[in-house]
Design a protein around this motif. Structure first.
Motif, mmCIF file in Angstrom:
data_model
loop_
_atom_site.group_PDB
_atom_site.id
_atom_site.type_symbol
_atom_site.label_atom_id
_atom_site.label_comp_id
_atom_site.label_asym_id
_atom_site.label_seq_id
_atom_site.Cartn_x
_atom_site.Cartn_y
_atom_site.Cartn_z
ATOM 1 N N ASP A 7 2.399 -1.506 3.426
ATOM 2 C CA ASP A 7 3.313 -0.378 3.541
ATOM 3 C C ASP A 7 4.682 -0.886 3.112
ATOM 4 N N ASP A 8 5.754 -0.196 3.467
ATOM 5 C CA ASP A 8 7.080 -0.623 3.000
ATOM 6 C C ASP A 8 7.612 -1.839 3.751
ATOM 7 N N ARG A 9 6.866 -2.327 4.746
ATOM 8 C CA ARG A 9 7.304 -3.457 5.557
ATOM 9 C C ARG A 9 6.385 -4.673 5.487
ATOM 10 N N TRP A 10 5.134 -4.488 5.146
ATOM 11 C CA TRP A 10 4.139 -5.561 5.162
ATOM 12 C C TRP A 10 3.566 -5.795 3.778
ATOM 13 N N VAL A 11 3.446 -7.097 3.424
ATOM 14 C CA VAL A 11 2.901 -7.487 2.121
ATOM 15 C C VAL A 11 1.981 -8.684 2.312
ATOM 16 N N LEU A 12 0.856 -8.657 1.633
ATOM 17 C CA LEU A 12 -0.065 -9.785 1.588
ATOM 18 C C LEU A 12 -0.042 -10.327 0.165
ATOM 19 N N ALA A 13 0.178 -11.637 0.017
ATOM 20 C CA ALA A 13 0.266 -12.234 -1.322
ATOM 21 C C ALA A 13 -0.578 -13.494 -1.389
#
Length: 125
Positions: free
Chosen positions: A73-79
């Protein structure tokens, strides 16, 4: 700017050796869980402590490639990243996953999972 773009900019800055940009991407109150040689995680509190621990990939002639970024979402990122470096006659080729929580001040929380933690720790020691 999207969460995915913010994550990519953080990793790209690290790959360029632009530690000012790396620092600028981090919330001053960052809490980071950094993989240790045993495969566990060391808790690193604060942007300054994280920066002190961060190895200089660029100085080792290394590179980091972002292989995948998934914005939850606009707060969580998986990379997922791929890291390569050479120094002292040794070569490093490894992968790591990062879960990032973003705030309006930067990356607020970061969980790192290193694919080969003992190998990575030995290379950077």
């Amino acid at each position: 700017m999207s969460a995915e773009q913010r994550a990519r900019e953080f990793f790209d800055a690290y790959g360029r050796g632009d530690f000012d940009a790396v620092r600028g991407a981090l919330d001053p109150e960052l809490v980071s869980y950094v993989t240790n040689a045993e495969g566990g995680a060391d808790v690193v509190s604060g942007r300054d402590q994280y920066m002190e621990r961060l190895p200089d990939l660029h100085a080792a002639g290394g590179s980091i490639g972002v292989t995948q970024v998934l914005g939850v979402d606009d707060r969580w990122v998986l990379a997922m990243v791929e890291i390569r470096a050479e120094r002292d006659g040794r070569a490093l080729h490894n992968h790591a996953g990062f879960l990032l929580e973003l705030s309006n001040k930067g990356i607020a929380r970061m969980w790192m999972v290193d694919a080969l933690p003992e190998y990575s720790a030995e290379f950077w020691s």
